[in-house]
Enzyme design. Structure first.
Site, PDB file in Angstrom:
ATOM      1  N   ASP A  16       6.502  31.152  15.808  1.00 22.95           N
ATOM      2  CA  ASP A  16       7.040  32.346  15.145  1.00 22.95           C
ATOM      3  C   ASP A  16       7.090  33.541  16.089  1.00 22.95           C
ATOM      4  OD1 ASP A  16       7.355  30.994  12.745  1.00 22.95           O
ATOM      5  OD2 ASP A  16       5.358  31.514  12.033  1.00 22.95           O
ATOM      6  N   ARG A  96      -7.976  37.723   9.093  1.00 21.19           N
ATOM      7  CA  ARG A  96      -6.837  38.641   9.065  1.00 21.19           C
ATOM      8  C   ARG A  96      -7.236  40.119   9.083  1.00 21.19           C
ATOM      9  NH1 ARG A  96      -5.233  34.716  11.265  1.00 21.19           N
ATOM     10  NH2 ARG A  96      -3.634  33.350  10.398  1.00 21.19           N
ATOM     11  N   ASP A 125      -0.789  35.455   4.179  1.00 22.79           N
ATOM     12  CA  ASP A 125      -1.121  36.295   5.329  1.00 22.79           C
ATOM     13  C   ASP A 125      -0.324  37.591   5.376  1.00 22.79           C
ATOM     14  OD1 ASP A 125      -3.165  34.787   6.308  1.00 22.79           O
ATOM     15  OD2 ASP A 125      -1.979  33.734   7.807  1.00 22.79           O
ATOM     16  N   SER A 177       1.790  23.238  10.959  1.00 28.17           N
ATOM     17  CA  SER A 177       1.200  24.377  11.651  1.00 28.17           C
ATOM     18  C   SER A 177      -0.321  24.280  11.639  1.00 28.17           C
ATOM     19  CB  SER A 177       1.645  25.695  10.999  1.00 28.17           C
ATOM     20  OG  SER A 177       1.161  25.766   9.676  1.00 28.17           O
TER      21      SER A 177
END
Length: 402
Positions: A16, A96, A125, A177
């Protein structure tokens, strides 16, 4: 778009973010500063420096956040006992806020106009990053390419990268992923999107299969001080080193795998496979010590707020007054949670083999089924009469016609 002159990108070097840098320059014409956070991926991040610059970034920050991550985010979560939906130990969720906080600090120092992340519009996320940004620097704009560009799939991402000569770490043949840090590894997407698909053994990186774990059990002792783990097998360790050691010990014994169909914040169910070897052992040991040291009412109420704390972490609501208030409660409950827990690890299983604490509320002279001189069993009759009085009254009412 013209007001966006400079942005800070949460950069991992993965698929990404590898294509986001050229996409930003093509569509926004802005300066891109990359920030890669080291939260214990187990990878050498220095090569990202060259990769980010080659794909168009003006500079890159490579930030070592491991100690902050474990001490100020993971350990408070352990003390709270925050497990999402009874299974997920939140390795992705809890990483995060620490990453987003550093993104904000860099964006403010660089006088950037916006922060960019590579989260999809379907995932959790995006919420976690953006709620942190709103809490710490609401004046910063957020750019989320997955909510803007025409790319619809990982296959199209790969095509986009190939067309621009950008090397990517995944292929169309293996598109699932992976997210790794000190606390866990998560696997999602691709073949794993079928909840009836059993993961192949070669996917797992932190744990051996229970079948291949040693035929003899491994014993490990963890020491806690006021709820925080401080030593393994009598050796005092820093927070990072402690988690790393437990990852090695537990992983070698096949401990810490979870396969979960979970409820995402955005409303859909998703399937994730997780490895959290050290975290699984830590959570288990911490709970065992609480059984020994917390009084009944405090322990039962703490179990209620643990579920709420887990939701706050999962939903990205770390920087909220409620989380701070819950931490204040948890920290008071942890004052007596000091002692040692000895565990037996065997082929994916955790078995408690002993626990001790100077603050133990367990008294053998009270609990014994043998003769004792401290408990008058006749007292129980009056207690039961009073405790059961509401039921007695209801019974009289129901049977008044008989």
């Amino acid at each position: 778009m013209s007001e966006i002159k400079k942005v800070v990108l949460a950069y991992s070097g993965g698929l990404d973010t590898s294509i986001i840098i050229p996409w930003l320059k093509e569509n926004y014409g802005c300066e891109v500063i990359a920030m890669a956070a080291d939260v214990g991926q187990g990878e050498e991040l220095e090569p990202l420096n060259e990769k980010a610059i080659k794909t168009g970034a003006s500079k890159i920050y490579i930030e070592d956040l491991k100690d902050d991550f474990v001490k100020n985010y993971v350990f408070p979560m352990v003390k709270a006992g925050a497990v999402y939906e009874g299974k997920y130990l939140q390795g992705t969720s809890i990483a995060r806020p620490v990453i987003a906080k550093r993104l904000v600090e860099i964006a403010l120092a660089e006088k950037a106009d916006a922060i960019v992340h590579g989260c999809t519009g379907k995932g959790n996320d995006q919420v976690r990053f953006e709620l942190t940004i709103k809490a710490l620097a609401p004046q910063l704009k957020v750019i989320a390419p997955w909510r803007e560009w025409d790319i619809k799939s990982r296959e199209e991402e790969i095509d986009y990268a190939i067309a621009r000569g950008i090397p990517v770490p995944v292929s169309k043949e293996k598109p699932y992923s992976m997210d790794r840090n000190l606390w866990h590894i998560s696997y999602e997407g691709g073949v794993l999107e079928d909840p009836d698909f059993e993961p192949k053994e070669d996917m797992f990186l932190l744990t051996v299969s229970p079948e291949k774990a040693p035929d003899k059990p491994t014993y490990v002792t963890i020491d806690f001080e006021q709820g925080e783990p401080v030593a393994v097998d009598g050796e005092k360790l820093s927070p990072v080193a402690l988690v790393e050691k437990l990852n090695d010990i537990a992983g070698a014994n096949g401990v810490g795998r979870v396969d979960l169909v979970e409820n995402r914040l955005v409303g859909m169910k998703s399937r994730g496979v997780y490895e959290t070897p050290g975290g699984t052992v830590l959570m288990y040991a911490h709970k065992e010590l609480e059984y020994l040291t917390l009084d009944r009412d405090t322990m039962h109420y703490k179990e209620l707020i643990a579920a709420k704390y887990a939701e706050l972490v999962y939903y990205g609501q770390w920087f909220t007054p409620l989380r701070e208030a819950l931490d204040a409660f948890v920290n008071v409950t942890q004052q007596p949670v000091t002692g040692s827990v000895r565990l037996k690890l065997y082929k994916g299983n955790i078995i408690v083999s002993g626990r001790t604490s100077p603050n133990s509320l367990y008294r053998e002279d009270l609990a014994t089924f043998g003769a004792d001189e401290v408990y008058n069993q006749k007292d129980a009759a009056g207690f039961i009469n009073l405790f059961g009085l509401p039921l007695t009254v209801q019974g009289w009412l129901k049977n008044k016609g008989n």
